[in-house]
Design a protein around this motif. Structure first.
Motif, PDB file in Angstrom:
ATOM      1  N   ASP A   1       0.827  -1.213   0.000  1.00 56.02           N
ATOM      2  CA  ASP A   1       0.000   0.000   0.000  1.00 56.02           C
ATOM      3  C   ASP A   1       0.862   1.266   0.000  1.00 56.02           C
ATOM      4  O   ASP A   1       0.603   2.211  -0.751  1.00 56.02           O
ATOM      5  CB  ASP A   1      -0.926  -0.015   1.219  1.00 56.02           C
ATOM      6  N   GLU A   2       1.895   1.291   0.810  1.00 51.55           N
ATOM      7  CA  GLU A   2       2.737   2.492   0.906  1.00 51.55           C
ATOM      8  C   GLU A   2       3.521   2.733  -0.379  1.00 51.55           C
ATOM      9  O   GLU A   2       3.868   3.876  -0.691  1.00 51.55           O
ATOM     10  CB  GLU A   2       3.697   2.366   2.093  1.00 51.55           C
ATOM     11  N   GLU A   3       3.802   1.671  -1.130  1.00 51.04           N
ATOM     12  CA  GLU A   3       4.563   1.828  -2.377  1.00 51.04           C
ATOM     13  C   GLU A   3       3.694   2.330  -3.534  1.00 51.04           C
ATOM     14  O   GLU A   3       4.220   2.714  -4.586  1.00 51.04           O
ATOM     15  CB  GLU A   3       5.215   0.496  -2.771  1.00 51.04           C
ATOM     16  N   SER A   4       2.386   2.288  -3.383  1.00 54.50           N
ATOM     17  CA  SER A   4       1.434   2.831  -4.370  1.00 54.50           C
ATOM     18  C   SER A   4       1.646   2.252  -5.765  1.00 54.50           C
ATOM     19  O   SER A   4       1.817   2.989  -6.742  1.00 54.50           O
ATOM     20  CB  SER A   4       1.549   4.364  -4.424  1.00 54.50           C
ATOM     21  N   VAL A   5       1.619   0.933  -5.861  1.00 53.58           N
ATOM     22  CA  VAL A   5       1.760   0.299  -7.180  1.00 53.58           C
ATOM     23  C   VAL A   5       0.485  -0.420  -7.618  1.00 53.58           C
ATOM     24  O   VAL A   5       0.282  -0.663  -8.812  1.00 53.58           O
ATOM     25  CB  VAL A   5       2.955  -0.686  -7.213  1.00 53.58           C
ATOM     26  N   PHE A   6      -0.389  -0.764  -6.649  1.00 54.02           N
ATOM     27  CA  PHE A   6      -1.664  -1.406  -6.950  1.00 54.02           C
ATOM     28  C   PHE A   6      -2.781  -0.630  -6.246  1.00 54.02           C
ATOM     29  O   PHE A   6      -2.520   0.108  -5.297  1.00 54.02           O
ATOM     30  CB  PHE A   6      -1.661  -2.871  -6.492  1.00 54.02           C
ATOM     31  N   PRO A   7      -4.028  -0.786  -6.707  1.00 54.36           N
ATOM     32  CA  PRO A   7      -5.130  -0.042  -6.081  1.00 54.36           C
ATOM     33  C   PRO A   7      -5.210  -0.279  -4.570  1.00 54.36           C
ATOM     34  O   PRO A   7      -5.128  -1.416  -4.106  1.00 54.36           O
ATOM     35  CB  PRO A   7      -6.372  -0.589  -6.799  1.00 54.36           C
ATOM     36  N   THR A   8      -5.358   0.790  -3.823  1.00 51.64           N
ATOM     37  CA  THR A   8      -5.440   0.707  -2.361  1.00 51.64           C
ATOM     38  C   THR A   8      -6.722   0.003  -1.935  1.00 51.64           C
ATOM     39  O   THR A   8      -7.807   0.329  -2.412  1.00 51.64           O
ATOM     40  CB  THR A   8      -5.407   2.118  -1.744  1.00 51.64           C
ATOM     41  N   VAL A   9      -6.580  -0.991  -1.053  1.00 53.10           N
ATOM     42  CA  VAL A   9      -7.739  -1.689  -0.494  1.00 53.10           C
ATOM     43  C   VAL A   9      -8.320  -0.829   0.623  1.00 53.10           C
ATOM     44  O   VAL A   9      -7.624  -0.464   1.570  1.00 53.10           O
ATOM     45  CB  VAL A   9      -7.345  -3.077   0.043  1.00 53.10           C
ATOM     46  N   LEU A  10      -9.596  -0.514   0.526  1.00 50.67           N
ATOM     47  CA  LEU A  10     -10.229   0.420   1.455  1.00 50.67           C
ATOM     48  C   LEU A  10     -11.083  -0.260   2.517  1.00 50.67           C
ATOM     49  O   LEU A  10     -11.096   0.146   3.671  1.00 50.67           O
ATOM     50  CB  LEU A  10     -11.071   1.429   0.663  1.00 50.67           C
ATOM     51  N   SER A  11     -11.826  -1.293   2.146  1.00 49.60           N
ATOM     52  CA  SER A  11     -12.682  -1.988   3.109  1.00 49.60           C
ATOM     53  C   SER A  11     -13.126  -3.304   2.494  1.00 49.60           C
ATOM     54  O   SER A  11     -12.922  -3.556   1.297  1.00 49.60           O
ATOM     55  CB  SER A  11     -13.906  -1.136   3.481  1.00 49.60           C
ATOM     56  N   SER A  12     -13.752  -4.158   3.330  1.00 47.62           N
ATOM     57  CA  SER A  12     -14.173  -5.466   2.823  1.00 47.62           C
ATOM     58  C   SER A  12     -15.475  -5.906   3.481  1.00 47.62           C
ATOM     59  O   SER A  12     -15.880  -5.398   4.531  1.00 47.62           O
ATOM     60  CB  SER A  12     -13.087  -6.518   3.069  1.00 47.62           C
ATOM     61  N   CYS A  13     -16.104  -6.892   2.836  1.00 46.72           N
ATOM     62  CA  CYS A  13     -17.308  -7.531   3.361  1.00 46.72           C
ATOM     63  C   CYS A  13     -17.247  -8.984   2.933  1.00 46.72           C
ATOM     64  O   CYS A  13     -17.530  -9.309   1.778  1.00 46.72           O
ATOM     65  CB  CYS A  13     -18.567  -6.860   2.809  1.00 46.72           C
ATOM     66  N   GLY A  14     -16.853  -9.869   3.859  1.00 49.45           N
ATOM     67  CA  GLY A  14     -16.642 -11.253   3.462  1.00 49.45           C
ATOM     68  C   GLY A  14     -15.567 -11.298   2.390  1.00 49.45           C
ATOM     69  O   GLY A  14     -14.516 -10.664   2.511  1.00 49.45           O
ATOM     70  N   PRO A  15     -15.793 -12.017   1.278  1.00 47.40           N
ATOM     71  CA  PRO A  15     -14.792 -12.080   0.210  1.00 47.40           C
ATOM     72  C   PRO A  15     -14.857 -10.904  -0.761  1.00 47.40           C
ATOM     73  O   PRO A  15     -14.079 -10.839  -1.709  1.00 47.40           O
ATOM     74  CB  PRO A  15     -15.151 -13.393  -0.505  1.00 47.40           C
ATOM     75  N   TYR A  16     -15.775  -9.966  -0.553  1.00 49.37           N
ATOM     76  CA  TYR A  16     -15.863  -8.761  -1.376  1.00 49.37           C
ATOM     77  C   TYR A  16     -15.001  -7.664  -0.746  1.00 49.37           C
ATOM     78  O   TYR A  16     -14.915  -7.552   0.473  1.00 49.37           O
ATOM     79  CB  TYR A  16     -17.310  -8.267  -1.460  1.00 49.37           C
ATOM     80  N   TYR A  17     -14.389  -6.854  -1.580  1.00 51.44           N
ATOM     81  CA  TYR A  17     -13.595  -5.751  -1.043  1.00 51.44           C
ATOM     82  C   TYR A  17     -13.610  -4.571  -2.012  1.00 51.44           C
ATOM     83  O   TYR A  17     -13.761  -4.731  -3.222  1.00 51.44           O
ATOM     84  CB  TYR A  17     -12.161  -6.190  -0.748  1.00 51.44           C
ATOM     85  N   ALA A  18     -13.483  -3.384  -1.445  1.00 49.21           N
ATOM     86  CA  ALA A  18     -13.516  -2.155  -2.236  1.00 49.21           C
ATOM     87  C   ALA A  18     -12.116  -1.568  -2.333  1.00 49.21           C
ATOM     88  O   ALA A  18     -11.369  -1.547  -1.351  1.00 49.21           O
ATOM     89  CB  ALA A  18     -14.463  -1.136  -1.602  1.00 49.21           C
ATOM     90  N   THR A  19     -11.762  -1.116  -3.530  1.00 48.06           N
ATOM     91  CA  THR A  19     -10.487  -0.434  -3.750  1.00 48.06           C
ATOM     92  C   THR A  19     -10.760   0.903  -4.425  1.00 48.06           C
ATOM     93  O   THR A  19     -11.866   1.142  -4.914  1.00 48.06           O
ATOM     94  CB  THR A  19      -9.543  -1.253  -4.647  1.00 48.06           C
ATOM     95  N   GLU A  20      -9.740   1.742  -4.461  1.00 53.68           N
ATOM     96  CA  GLU A  20      -9.859   2.956  -5.254  1.00 53.68           C
ATOM     97  C   GLU A  20      -9.993   2.558  -6.724  1.00 53.68           C
ATOM     98  O   GLU A  20      -9.432   1.549  -7.158  1.00 53.68           O
ATOM     99  CB  GLU A  20      -8.641   3.851  -5.061  1.00 53.68           C
ATOM    100  N   HIS A  21     -10.761   3.311  -7.477  1.00 52.50           N
ATOM    101  CA  HIS A  21     -10.975   3.016  -8.893  1.00 52.50           C
ATOM    102  C   HIS A  21      -9.976   3.815  -9.724  1.00 52.50           C
ATOM    103  O   HIS A  21      -9.723   4.989  -9.442  1.00 52.50           O
ATOM    104  CB  HIS A  21     -12.400   3.377  -9.298  1.00 52.50           C
ATOM    105  N   LEU A  22      -9.399   3.183 -10.725  1.00 52.06           N
ATOM    106  CA  LEU A  22      -8.390   3.835 -11.561  1.00 52.06           C
ATOM    107  C   LEU A  22      -9.015   4.391 -12.837  1.00 52.06           C
ATOM    108  O   LEU A  22      -9.924   3.791 -13.413  1.00 52.06           O
ATOM    109  CB  LEU A  22      -7.284   2.850 -11.932  1.00 52.06           C
ATOM    110  N   GLN A  23      -8.483   5.523 -13.267  1.00 45.20           N
ATOM    111  CA  GLN A  23      -8.841   6.080 -14.571  1.00 45.20           C
ATOM    112  C   GLN A  23      -7.891   5.461 -15.581  1.00 45.20           C
ATOM    113  O   GLN A  23      -6.723   5.832 -15.660  1.00 45.20           O
ATOM    114  CB  GLN A  23      -8.698   7.609 -14.561  1.00 45.20           C
ATOM    115  N   ILE A  24      -8.387   4.492 -16.349  1.00 44.12           N
ATOM    116  CA  ILE A  24      -7.538   3.715 -17.241  1.00 44.12           C
ATOM    117  C   ILE A  24      -6.953   4.598 -18.340  1.00 44.12           C
ATOM    118  O   ILE A  24      -7.641   5.437 -18.923  1.00 44.12           O
ATOM    119  CB  ILE A  24      -8.329   2.542 -17.848  1.00 44.12           C
TER     120      ILE A  24
END
Length: 393
Positions: A182-205
């Motif tokens: 997370d600190e290296e900022s190379v993949f979308p940051t994981v923000l929260s989860s619910c069971g096996p579902y999880y939310a990350t920041e969305h990227l502008q492709i």
């Protein structure tokens, strides 16, 4: 005779135009149906299923509360790409989130006792299991307090079945690399989860719809900008500690920008630390040729005498970058697949793709050496800086 030829030519043109129109219509209908299916079936069903599990105390996590109770998320949409990874996107307080689902797994933490009841490990044992998994898979050592924070944050001891969904998260490469780096900022940051579902920041492709037509109208300066940005991203992967990260899949339409304009890669499913990738490629599998030992774009080596995979990775991130991002192929030409690319730059590109005879790393014949990589980077930078001058002339 000439009249007959004109008639045939006109008929051929008409058929080509008709065929093109039909193909365009089919592509549009497919896209529409695909998005409609995602929104009405996949997304809604996922939300309903998630909230039902949360209500039954099988799932836990702050994302459950946000989606099922508080309903803070608005403007639900289907992803423009990576529908295999992202279930849907949504807005919350002006920010765009991507909700993902961890992959199914085969290994089970549960067992049945003499009464045929499912038994879960104690939370302390679960700590040790997670810690060992992270050490073996990512060569990262976390102390007990960090493991406790990672595991305990959302698991209710009254409902041990919640461990199963969290174990599924810890076995998901996308989730874990987002957490660990997370600190290296190379993949979308994981923000929260619910069971096996999880939310990350969305990227502008950078390039949401990679297609042949897009490359035709893609200007030279943007090509150079993306080429440099992605190459600098790979430099960061090579400098990771405790060891480099290796990308065995690399697609330009998975690179994107965060809200604060940092470049990240959307899908880390085929990313591994170097030592673990070398072990995977040299796994002793039966083979007849080197390509039998490959894992996606990462090249392995077949022992000619033993006919088994024994070698470490033969190429590198930079070789994959040169071949897949800069050169490309088929209907998806790379960033440098244009008449504007100077011959000197194409020569460097060819040396990067096949450095086996001109400067490669020891034991990795298709991994371009530092000199080739830096020459390529400096040439791209020089052309980028000179572009405004050329345009002015």
């Amino acid at each position: 005779m000439l009249t007959g030829f004109k008639r045939k030519f006109r008929v051929i043109i008409q058929r080509v135009v008709l065929l093109g129109s039909i193909c365009g219509l089919l592509i549009y209908l497919y896209s529409y149906v695909d998005l409609e299916f995602c929104y009405k079936i996949m997304s809604q069903n996922s939300l309903t299923f998630m909230c039902k599990k949360y209500k039954n105390n099988e799932y836990s996590g702050t994302l459950c509360e946000e989606l099922c109770l508080q309903r803070d998320f608005k403007n639900f949409k289907c992803p423009h790409n990576e529908m295999k990874t992202i279930i849907f996107t949504a807005h919350k307080n002006g920010d765009n989130y991507a909700v993902k689902l961890a992959k199914d797994i085969d290994d089970d933490l549960r067992w049945k006792n003499s009464k045929n009841e499912l038994v879960f490990p104690k939370i302390e044992d679960f700590h040790r299991i997670v810690k060992l998994h992270i050490t073996l898979t990512y060569n990262v050592s976390l102390d007990d307090s960090m493991i406790g924070a990672l595991v305990n944050q959302e698991i209710d001891k009254k409902y041990p079945e919640q461990m199963w969904s969290f174990w599924r998260l810890y076995k998901d490469n996308n989730y874990m690399l987002g957490k660990l780096y997370d600190e290296e900022s190379v993949f979308p940051t994981v923000l929260s989860s619910c069971g096996p579902y999880y939310a990350t920041e969305h990227l502008q492709i950078l390039m949401a719809d990679q297609s042949f037509m897009q490359y035709i109208f893609f200007d030279w300066q943007r090509r150079l900008t993306f080429a440099l940005d992605i190459m600098e991203y790979i430099f960061r992967l090579e400098d990771m500690k405790p060891e480099p990260l290796k990308m065995c899949e690399m697609n330009i339409n998975l690179f994107g920008l965060t809200a604060d304009k940092r470049l990240k890669y959307q899908n880390a499913e085929f990313v591994m630390v170097e030592s673990q990738l070398d072990k995977k490629l040299a796994n002793g599998k039966q083979c007849k040729q080197n390509s039998d030992c490959n894992w996606h774009y990462c090249m392995g080596k077949c022992d000619e005498e033993l006919s088994v995979c024994t070698g470490v990775q033969q190429n590198s991130n930079f070789q994959i970058y040169c071949e897949q991002i800069l050169k490309g192929g088929g209907l998806f030409p790379g960033l440098l697949a244009t008449s504007k690319t100077p011959k000197s730059l194409m020569a460097l590109l060819h040396n990067c793709i096949d450095p086996s005879k001109k400067g490669h790393f020891y034991a990795r014949p298709y991994a371009p050496g530092t000199e080739i990589v830096l020459r390529l980077y400096n040439e791209l930078k020089r052309l980028y800086k000179e572009f405004p001058k050329q345009k002015g002339n």
